[in-house]
Write an enzyme that holds these catalytic residues in place. Structure first.
Site, PDB file in Angstrom:
ATOM      1  N   LYS A 184      18.577   7.594 -18.646  1.00  0.00           N
ATOM      2  CA  LYS A 184      18.529   6.436 -19.531  1.00  0.00           C
ATOM      3  C   LYS A 184      17.597   6.734 -20.703  1.00  0.00           C
ATOM      4  CE  LYS A 184      17.170   1.703 -19.914  1.00  0.00           C
ATOM      5  NZ  LYS A 184      15.698   1.889 -19.948  1.00  0.00           N
TER       6      LYS A 184
ATOM      7  N   HIS B 170      14.759   3.722 -10.558  1.00  0.00           N
ATOM      8  CA  HIS B 170      13.645   4.500  -9.994  1.00  0.00           C
ATOM      9  C   HIS B 170      13.941   4.963  -8.565  1.00  0.00           C
ATOM     10  CE1 HIS B 170      11.603   1.719 -12.913  1.00  0.00           C
ATOM     11  NE2 HIS B 170      11.003   2.833 -13.262  1.00  0.00           N
TER      12      HIS B 170
END
Lengths: 290, 290
Positions: free
Chosen positions: A149, A37
């Site tokens: 991802k 993140h």
């Protein structure tokens, strides 16, 4: 860094910035930040005047038997990490304000979703595109950042933006990994220590797959079988899927002659992990999309 | 006035204006302008820096047996009228550019649509909200203008904007009428001269309905019957519906004690006309919404 809870205030602010000709970068998250993140936030920081990160665990994208209630949360730690990553606004909308009553308008995506995670999560990406449409309208970004991802999510957001003509640039950034190669994930905390050791074989099997292509293998079936065999042999996890598909269209290919993704999902006792590699027909790695 | 055909150019322009802090007013139309349309444009002209009007006959909102192919078109005349109304940009996107391939993302609205026109036009408002979402993302308006003649459409756009948090103000302007009261409509040209004379009774019946409420009638069934009787007695048209509903929720009411709409649709030989009146519990006319 300012923390905003109210949708109305968020819209006031973003309206102001747009009118002041500020470029807005937006990172939509479900919180419990890791380097995956913060990497998105840092990248957004470099490319924009204003960086907004939202944390919203979106009930609409969880199925009835999924982990909505136990999805890990740590607002305090997240706030610290976002601040360190240079985020200007941490936007924490409330679920009651986000969905004040049953939605009258619903959105669904019929393409790119009946494969990979979408296959076993019916309606998941409908929830994703709905909340993203709302968040885009609240934050009015010029650029949005997602991690590769969840490559299927990136493909879905690509379809959303193109189909509905959002004036937004989509940036997919490479998966961030632990030193041993395991893809970072908020769900890794649910692995036992034995499973944690086994889990490295997910990425290893994907690298093997790519090597096969580099070495001249063009048959998806052979590559998929190799990956599945490695994961079965090396881990106690149960394979949910191993698929090789075109990207971003996510359609089956009979011969590898274009950009493809090899993607896997493995169910461990208390959590399910996903990972993928994206490469071209010669096996050359594609690290992100823009 | 500039005429823009390309979506990309439209987005470049609107992006520029937003960044220059220009307020954009937008009027979405299907063309074949009459005073109802130009009234929306003129109102937008007064309230905004930039006025954009689009003409797009949206295939997605027409059913298989509806009048998509013969929907009246007159680009030359429309251009003249838009220019006279003070429009800055006439946006004429091409259907192939609007829908380059089957849509991957679809939108639907489940509320406010199973009544009035929505009842007999399944999917119609799904097409409306889809094209409006696209057009809003292309033109990035601060304010959008719709005519209250299609009050259900205004209610649907209200739901769209609220549900998906578009940073847009919705303005519904009063229906523009001919001197004899007939609501202006692109479809009026399909009336025979006898039907044209009869058609005035649609509005007359709605005024009678309102008068009943002013006189103290609170029972929707009695009012609906009066309207239906008048139209049946005075016209050769076939009633598609006469309904009295709450507004903008469009739910049935058993006693008139809130803002309501009386709406009718009448099928004539070659065309179908709609009209409505909006008033409060005392019968006081509500001329537009904001």
């Amino acid at each position: 860094m300012e923390v905003i809870y109210s949708i109305e205030l968020m819209q006031q602010k973003s309206d102001e910035w747009v009118r002041k000709n500020k470029r807005i970068g937006f990172v939509a998250t479900m919180g419990f930040f890791h380097e995956g993140h913060t990497h998105l936030m840092k990248e957004a920081r470099q490319q924009n005047d204003i960086v907004i990160t939202s944390i919203f665990v979106n009930p609409l994208q969880f199925g009835p038997h999924e982990d909505y209630d136990r999805y890990p949360r740590d607002e305090r730690h997240d706030t610290l990490l976002a601040e360190q990553a240079g985020v200007d606004i941490l936007f924490l909308p409330d679920v009651e304000e986000m969905y004040p009553r049953p939605m009258q308008v619903s959105m669904s995506i019929t393409d790119r979703v009946n494969v990979l995670c979408g296959k076993s999560r019916p309606g998941h990406f409908d929830g994703v595109i709905t909340v993203l449409t709302k968040l885009f309208n609240m934050t009015r970004p010029n650029r949005v950042y997602f991690g590769m991802k969840d490559a299927q999510q990136v493909a879905v957001v690509d379809a959303l933006i193109r189909n509905l003509n959002f004036p937004i640039e989509l940036i997919g950034l490479p998966t961030i990994r632990e030193v041993d190669g395991l893809a970072k994930s908020s769900r890794n905390v649910f692995l036992s220590s034995v499973e944690r050791d086994e889990a490295i074989w997910i990425f290893k099997s994907l690298k093997e797959a790519r090597q096969l292509v580099v070495d001249g293998e063009k048959n998806p079936a052979i590559i998929v079988k190799e990956v599945a065999d490695t994961i079965t042999r090396r881990t106690s996890g149960k394979i949910d899927y191993v698929e090789l598909l075109s990207y971003p269209h996510l359609t089956p290919v009979s011969v590898i002659e274009q950009q493809v993704i090899v993607a896997v999902a493995v169910q461990f006792e208390h959590t399910r992990l996903i990972d993928n590699l994206l490469f071209d027909a010669s096996g050359k790695l594609i690290e992100g999309i823009k």
